[in-house]
Scaffold this active site. Sequence first.
Site, short mmCIF file in Angstrom:
data_model
loop_
_atom_site.label_atom_id
_atom_site.label_comp_id
_atom_site.label_asym_id
_atom_site.label_seq_id
_atom_site.Cartn_x
_atom_site.Cartn_y
_atom_site.Cartn_z
N LYS A 94 0.80 -1.27 -0.01
CA LYS A 94 0.00 0.15 0.01
C LYS A 94 0.94 1.19 -0.07
CE LYS A 94 -1.54 1.71 4.04
NZ LYS A 94 -1.49 2.77 4.48
N ASN A 95 1.95 1.34 0.92
CA ASN A 95 2.72 2.66 1.18
C ASN A 95 3.87 2.86 0.02
OD1 ASN A 95 1.10 2.91 3.32
ND2 ASN A 95 2.63 2.47 4.62
N ARG A 131 0.71 14.70 13.45
CA ARG A 131 1.18 14.45 12.14
C ARG A 131 1.22 15.76 11.38
NH1 ARG A 131 -1.10 9.23 9.59
NH2 ARG A 131 0.83 8.83 8.53
N ARG A 155 -8.42 -0.81 4.82
CA ARG A 155 -7.68 0.17 4.13
C ARG A 155 -6.17 -0.33 3.65
NH1 ARG A 155 -6.13 4.06 8.07
NH2 ARG A 155 -4.86 4.40 6.41
N ARG A 187 -4.70 10.54 4.57
CA ARG A 187 -3.44 11.89 4.90
C ARG A 187 -2.29 11.74 3.62
NH1 ARG A 187 -0.14 14.65 8.37
NH2 ARG A 187 2.03 14.50 7.67
N CYS A 224 -5.24 12.93 12.97
CA CYS A 224 -5.04 11.46 12.70
C CYS A 224 -4.90 10.82 14.15
CB CYS A 224 -3.99 11.45 11.78
SG CYS A 224 -3.67 9.55 11.65
N ASP A 232 4.91 0.59 11.77
CA ASP A 232 3.66 0.00 11.28
C ASP A 232 4.01 -1.46 11.60
OD1 ASP A 232 3.17 2.52 10.08
OD2 ASP A 232 3.68 1.84 8.08
N VAL A 288 2.51 19.06 8.79
CA VAL A 288 3.08 19.05 7.45
C VAL A 288 4.25 20.14 7.18
CG1 VAL A 288 0.89 18.29 6.49
CG2 VAL A 288 1.02 20.68 6.48
N ASP A 289 4.71 20.61 8.38
CA ASP A 289 5.70 21.90 8.33
C ASP A 289 7.05 21.41 7.32
OD1 ASP A 289 6.20 19.78 10.24
OD2 ASP A 289 7.83 20.86 11.43
N LYS A 324 13.74 16.25 10.48
CA LYS A 324 13.35 15.17 11.16
C LYS A 324 13.15 14.02 9.67
CE LYS A 324 9.70 13.84 13.99
NZ LYS A 324 8.55 14.19 15.00
N VAL A 325 13.31 12.91 10.09
CA VAL A 325 13.21 12.00 8.75
C VAL A 325 11.52 11.99 8.43
CG1 VAL A 325 13.31 9.63 7.93
CG2 VAL A 325 15.34 10.70 9.21
N SER A 326 11.27 12.01 7.53
CA SER A 326 9.92 12.04 6.96
C SER A 326 9.59 11.23 5.76
CB SER A 326 9.19 13.30 6.70
OG SER A 326 7.84 13.34 6.28
C1 EPZ Z 1 4.14 6.97 6.22
O1 EPZ Z 1 3.86 8.18 6.93
C2 EPZ Z 1 3.33 5.93 6.21
N1 EPZ Z 1 2.37 6.19 5.21
C3 EPZ Z 1 3.16 5.35 7.51
O2 EPZ Z 1 2.03 4.21 7.43
C4 EPZ Z 1 4.15 4.97 8.47
O3 EPZ Z 1 3.80 4.84 9.96
C5 EPZ Z 1 5.08 6.42 8.31
O4 EPZ Z 1 5.48 6.87 6.93
C6 EPZ Z 1 6.45 6.01 9.38
O5 EPZ Z 1 7.03 5.16 8.54
C7 EPZ Z 1 2.23 5.88 3.94
O6 EPZ Z 1 3.36 5.67 3.68
C8 EPZ Z 1 1.04 6.15 3.15
P1 EPZ Z 1 6.42 10.33 7.99
P2 EPZ Z 1 3.95 9.58 6.94
O7 EPZ Z 1 6.30 11.63 7.38
O8 EPZ Z 1 4.53 9.78 5.50
C9 EPZ Z 1 6.57 13.87 11.41
C10 EPZ Z 1 0.37 2.89 7.61
O9 EPZ Z 1 -0.32 2.44 8.77
N2 EPZ Z 1 6.38 14.79 10.49
O10 EPZ Z 1 7.45 9.69 8.02
O11 EPZ Z 1 2.88 10.48 6.99
C11 EPZ Z 1 5.29 13.06 11.96
O12 EPZ Z 1 4.44 13.39 12.57
C12 EPZ Z 1 0.82 4.20 7.87
O13 EPZ Z 1 0.25 2.49 6.82
C13 EPZ Z 1 6.52 16.25 10.89
O14 EPZ Z 1 6.66 16.42 12.11
O15 EPZ Z 1 5.08 9.58 8.30
C14 EPZ Z 1 6.06 11.74 12.62
O16 EPZ Z 1 6.14 11.82 13.88
C15 EPZ Z 1 0.47 4.94 9.11
N3 EPZ Z 1 6.24 17.13 9.91
C16 EPZ Z 1 7.24 11.59 11.79
O17 EPZ Z 1 7.47 12.97 11.22
C17 EPZ Z 1 6.12 16.81 8.70
O18 EPZ Z 1 5.95 17.79 7.92
C18 EPZ Z 1 7.25 10.37 10.82
O19 EPZ Z 1 6.20 10.79 9.69
C19 EPZ Z 1 6.11 15.51 8.30
C20 EPZ Z 1 6.14 14.53 9.31
#
Ligand code: EPZ
Length: 429
Positions: free
Chosen positions: A22-23, A131, A408, A102, A126, A316, A133-134, A171-173
């Site tokens: 999915k991801n 979460r 989902r 999201r 969520c 996950d 989007v900064d 931060k890793v995103s």
């Molecule tokens: C992806 O979400 C996955 N979703 C998530 O899977 C997964 O848990 C997550 O990565 C971590 O591996 C998809 O791929 C569709 P992040 P994502 O941005 O990209 C913070 C599932 O169950 N952050 O890596 O939204 C955030 O709050 C889902 O399949 C900021 O602070 O996650 C979190 O603490 C749920 N600012 C951390 O970074 C931002 O602008 C990592 O989030 C963006 C993120």
Amino acid sequence: MDRIRIVGGNRINGRIPISGAKNAALPLMIASLLTDDTLTLENVPHLADVEQLIRILGNHGVDYSVNGRRERQIEGYSRTVNFTARSIVDTTAPYELVSKMRASFWVIGPLLARMGEAKVSLPGGCAIGTRPVDLFLEGLQALGARIDVENGYVIAKTNGRLTGNRYIFPKVSVGATHVLMMAASLAKGETVLENAAREPEIVNLADCLNAMGARISGAGTSTIVIDGVDSLSGARHQVIPDRIETGTYAMAVAMAGGDVILEGARADLLQGALDVIAQTGTEIIPVNSGIRVRRNGSGIMPVDVTTEPFPGFPTDLQAQFMGLMTMAEGKSRITETIFENRFMHVQELARLGARITLAGQTAIVDGVPRLKGAPVMATDLRASVSLVIAGLAAEGETVVNRVYHLDRGFERLEEKLSGCGATIERLSS
Ligand code: EPZ
């Protein structure tokens, strides 16, 4: 609302086909917005999130069609889908659509890069944490976008074209790395992304973008270099197997006992998690067709884990691992570092007889010899499936309510498990 009924106690034996991830599928589908040619994606899983994204992309003008089946593909499982964004008819992603998922916020990158503007609703709250989007906004600004946030919408614009730049993620995103990689592919000049996410889904997207004519190197490491091109073309690309589904079924076998081949699974996509599962006393054997998972008789050893960005233990799989640890022979500590509110399964696992105490971001799990079936509530996708695997090992009947969360992200879950001897069925209402 559908429910899932499980009668626990059976071992799981047989073969489980692993679906497309999915991801990985979601960002790949979004990449179709970058070109007016057809992007053909193979191994797209049949999931509620995929259907929802098809609707969202349709709103922007993306046509889709489903092709013939994969070789050896079982009807109804992952399929080949063509996405064509001949022209973008709308650069707005409205609240009604984005609030449901999201990842749909990620359209902001390709829309902005291709059309010079995008208006995308903030994804909103969520269940698993705030979460924000900064990082998306900061990164797009680094590429020259002007960003305003008004009435719950992010409005992003460029003067002509985005411009390559160096951006260091504080931060890793995963999501922000996907978006900046897509946006920078059509920017003028070179972009260097530092402290980028290294997840296999990032590599899958980079490979696809490169097949479309992008020039991306370093995906899978924390420094990704993107040399912008004027336009991208269509391509044919395969979605990687779902590492979270793989890990989930491996833990189901570890918990209920049995011997299963996870067909099409790739160990390299989740080696860290497989190593942890092996430490619990479960055999993990790479075979030609995938991964064989086996646990016979022996007890489940407690193992401490901390969730981390790839290649660490994935958030996950945290809920599922907690499910497994509820029946370990001793105490384990599970620490969640990615999301601040991802322990909602704790209360539900407790309903099955699990002994878990929370200390901030750490759950201390005191293993019990047996769980007992009970009605439980699914709260999010991964939490729900932890209840399913705990239910498979529990004595008696477990009914999981609110299973739309499972739909989902898990393709044909009941069918895959019942095919291996589990007593599990969907109760439709
Ligand atoms: C992806 O979400 C996955 N979703 C998530 O899977 C997964 O848990 C997550 O990565 C971590 O591996 C998809 O791929 C569709 P992040 P994502 O941005 O990209 C913070 C599932 O169950 N952050 O890596 O939204 C955030 O709050 C889902 O399949 C900021 O602070 O996650 C979190 O603490 C749920 N600012 C951390 O970074 C931002 O602008 C990592 O989030 C963006 C993120």
